[in-house]
Design an enzyme around this catalytic site. Structure first.
Site, PDB file in Angstrom:
ATOM      1  N   ARG A  81      41.739  15.317  60.359  1.00 36.83           N
ATOM      2  CA  ARG A  81      42.550  16.281  60.776  1.00 36.83           C
ATOM      3  C   ARG A  81      43.982  16.207  59.951  1.00 36.83           C
ATOM      4  O   ARG A  81      44.538  17.229  59.870  1.00 36.83           O
ATOM      5  CB  ARG A  81      43.121  16.186  62.421  1.00 36.83           C
ATOM      6  CG  ARG A  81      43.915  17.263  62.914  1.00 36.83           C
ATOM      7  CD  ARG A  81      43.949  17.191  64.333  1.00 36.83           C
ATOM      8  NE  ARG A  81      44.515  15.601  64.730  1.00 36.83           N
ATOM      9  CZ  ARG A  81      44.686  15.302  65.957  1.00 36.83           C
ATOM     10  NH1 ARG A  81      44.357  16.015  67.120  1.00 36.83           N
ATOM     11  NH2 ARG A  81      45.170  14.174  66.256  1.00 36.83           N
ATOM     12  N   LYS A 184      49.012  19.268  62.533  1.00 40.93           N
ATOM     13  CA  LYS A 184      50.163  17.920  63.347  1.00 40.93           C
ATOM     14  C   LYS A 184      51.140  18.051  62.685  1.00 40.93           C
ATOM     15  O   LYS A 184      51.192  16.721  61.751  1.00 40.93           O
ATOM     16  CB  LYS A 184      49.164  17.077  63.635  1.00 40.93           C
ATOM     17  CG  LYS A 184      49.731  16.128  64.829  1.00 40.93           C
ATOM     18  CD  LYS A 184      48.757  15.191  65.373  1.00 40.93           C
ATOM     19  CE  LYS A 184      49.290  14.058  66.406  1.00 40.93           C
ATOM     20  NZ  LYS A 184      49.738  14.857  67.454  1.00 40.93           N
ATOM     21  N   GLU A 220      48.188  24.935  75.679  1.00 37.55           N
ATOM     22  CA  GLU A 220      48.480  23.161  75.620  1.00 37.55           C
ATOM     23  C   GLU A 220      49.211  22.774  76.825  1.00 37.55           C
ATOM     24  O   GLU A 220      49.980  23.624  77.382  1.00 37.55           O
ATOM     25  CB  GLU A 220      49.343  22.949  74.339  1.00 37.55           C
ATOM     26  CG  GLU A 220      48.710  23.354  73.024  1.00 37.55           C
ATOM     27  CD  GLU A 220      48.150  22.199  72.231  1.00 37.55           C
ATOM     28  OE1 GLU A 220      47.881  21.118  72.868  1.00 37.55           O
ATOM     29  OE2 GLU A 220      48.132  22.368  70.902  1.00 37.55           O
TER      30      GLU A 220
HETATM   31  N1  PLP Z   1      47.979  18.691  71.521  1.00 38.75           N
HETATM   32  C1  PLP Z   1      49.100  18.252  70.950  1.00 38.75           C
HETATM   33  C2  PLP Z   1      49.943  19.355  70.667  1.00 38.75           C
HETATM   34  C3  PLP Z   1      49.196  17.107  70.519  1.00 38.75           C
HETATM   35  O1  PLP Z   1      50.366  16.341  70.156  1.00 38.75           O
HETATM   36  C4  PLP Z   1      48.090  16.102  70.784  1.00 38.75           C
HETATM   37  C5  PLP Z   1      48.028  14.682  70.388  1.00 38.75           C
HETATM   38  O2  PLP Z   1      47.806  14.224  69.379  1.00 38.75           O
HETATM   39  C6  PLP Z   1      46.957  16.659  71.490  1.00 38.75           C
HETATM   40  C7  PLP Z   1      46.807  17.772  71.717  1.00 38.75           C
HETATM   41  C8  PLP Z   1      45.773  15.699  71.653  1.00 38.75           C
HETATM   42  O3  PLP Z   1      45.146  15.393  70.409  1.00 38.75           O
HETATM   43  P1  PLP Z   1      44.268  14.214  70.439  1.00 38.75           P
HETATM   44  O4  PLP Z   1      43.364  13.972  71.467  1.00 38.75           O
HETATM   45  O5  PLP Z   1      43.649  14.231  68.862  1.00 38.75           O
HETATM   46  O6  PLP Z   1      45.225  12.818  70.330  1.00 38.75           O
HETATM   47  C1  COI Z   2      49.145  11.789  70.614  1.00 41.47           C
HETATM   48  O1  COI Z   2      48.487  11.720  71.474  1.00 41.47           O
HETATM   49  O2  COI Z   2      48.831  10.883  69.574  1.00 41.47           O
HETATM   50  C2  COI Z   2      50.219  12.424  70.207  1.00 41.47           C
HETATM   51  O3  COI Z   2      50.534  12.705  68.946  1.00 41.47           O
HETATM   52  C3  COI Z   2      51.076  12.852  71.314  1.00 41.47           C
HETATM   53  C4  COI Z   2      52.399  12.457  71.082  1.00 41.47           C
HETATM   54  C5  COI Z   2      53.429  13.311  70.052  1.00 41.47           C
HETATM   55  C6  COI Z   2      53.302  11.317  71.606  1.00 41.47           C
END
Ligand code: PLP
Ligand code: COI
Length: 340
Positions: A81, A184, A220
């Site tokens: 990612r 991200k 989201e």
């Molecule tokens: N959506 C957003 C905006 C996030 O910041 C995160 C955190 O990483 C997620 C979703 C969840 O992604 P992940 O499950 O890869 O941590």
């Molecule tokens: C994560 O779940 O790793 C995120 O990036 C969420 C966060 C911005 C605290």
């Protein structure tokens, strides 16, 4: 374990640990990178990361298992990612091997801070890629820093497995229809600060964002993805080009189908059809699985399972996911990377 902390009540706070990893990109290539005890980044005042947001970050966790060993959950997916985000912002990719080796090195060097098994705590890793150097025009940097630092964490949302309420924002979007919502990048989070503050001031855990083009579908849940469970056992989660592709969400889609016998669906989650769901939750690395008690939309609070109790399917998903992450349940092939 040489460190004494209140492992059961860590919350989600920055903590300066002894070691972090840092690597520099110059003249078209990454150096070997190294562990350092210096928690301060030294960079040019004109760095594009500071002015034009040419930066990206990731989030992943290290878990202490029952036998005392430490493991990472799907770090290759975070590396991939970050590579996609880097492509979107014209930054150099960090190769997957370099990313995983750096993550392992940071965990090993700070192993005393990986919370004990059974406390619910984990070591949160924050990889960061930033464009640096002496550039003032709006163009990509020629030099970059890749760093990973870490800290022990507990619950992201206060409730943990207790449900909390969220509020739909119609006033603000976090991302544009063809913008950087799926990457991200810090800019998405800067955009979420004001709506997030308004939501918290009104007593909600965070904001539910709608799709920026039509404001009719859930996108989201603050810094996490949304899922809902239907009466006929579907696990439903939004499909949209402007949400962050959550690694937790894709893991749950697979577990829902393979382990829980649910039908996994990525599709539209219309905000005026919340009655479809008997349970709902937020999922992400920091959020893990946080049950959604209710969603405030306009003048109505739509309650799913309960405002105080976690629903049975959400609980099973939580147990399966965290059982795998902490090494108590066999993981699908390739999901676990041992650190030691
Ligand atoms: N959506 C957003 C905006 C996030 O910041 C995160 C955190 O990483 C997620 C979703 C969840 O992604 P992940 O499950 O890869 O941590
Ligand atoms: C994560 O779940 O790793 C995120 O990036 C969420 C966060 C911005 C605290």
């Amino acid at each position: 374990m040489t460190v004494e902390l209140d492992w059961e009540n860590l919350g989600f706070e920055y903590k300066k640990l002894p070691f972090r990893y840092i690597s520099y990109y110059k003249d078209g290539q990454w150096d070997d990178g190294k562990l350092t005890e210096d928690p301060t980044l030294h960079l040019s005042e004109s760095s594009p990361a500071l002015h034009y947001g040419q930066q990206a970050f990731e989030g992943l966790k290290a878990y202490r298992t029952k036998d005392g060993s430490i493991q990472l959950f799907r770090p290759d997916k975070n590396a991939e990612r970050l590579q996609k985000t880097a492509d979107r912002l014209l930054m150099p990719q960090v190769p997957t091997d370099k990313f995983i080796e750096a993550a392992k090195a940071v965990v090993k060097a700070n192993a005393d801070y990986v919370p004990p098994y059974g406390t619910g705590g984990t070591l949160y890793l924050r990889p960061l890629l930033i464009g640096v150097g002496d550039i003032i025009g709006v163009k990509p940097a020629e030099e970059y820093i890749f760093t990973i630092f870490a800290m022990p964490v507990g619950n992201y949302f206060k409730g943990g497995l207790a449900p909390t309420n969220f509020i739909v924002s119609e006033e603000f979007d976090r991302a544009a229809p063809h913008g950087t919502g799926a990457a991200k990048v810090g800019g998405n989070y800067a955009a979420s600060l004001l709506p997030g503050k308004k939501a918290k001031t009104s007593g909600f855990s965070d904001v539910i964002y709608l799709d920026p083009a039509t404001h009719t579908k859930i996108e989201e849940v603050g810094s996490a993805n949304f899922f809902g469970i239907t009466k006929d056992n579907q696990f439903v989660t939004p499909l949209s080009p402007s949400i962050l592709p959550s690694i937790t969400k894709y893991s749950l889609l697979q577990l829902a189908e393979e382990r829980l016998g649910l039908t996994a669906v990525e599709g539209d989650v219309k905000i005026d059809e919340l009655d479809r769901f008997i349970e709902a939750g937020a999922c992400g690395t920091a959020a893990v699985i946080s049950p959604i008690g209710g969603i405030q939309y306009r003048d109505q609070l739509h309650v799913f399972y309960s405002e105080t109790e976690v629903g049975p399917v959400t609980r099973r998903l939580y147990d399966e996911l965290t059982g795998i992450q902490f090494g108590d349940i066999e993981a699908p092939e390739g999901w676990i990377v041992k650190v030691d």
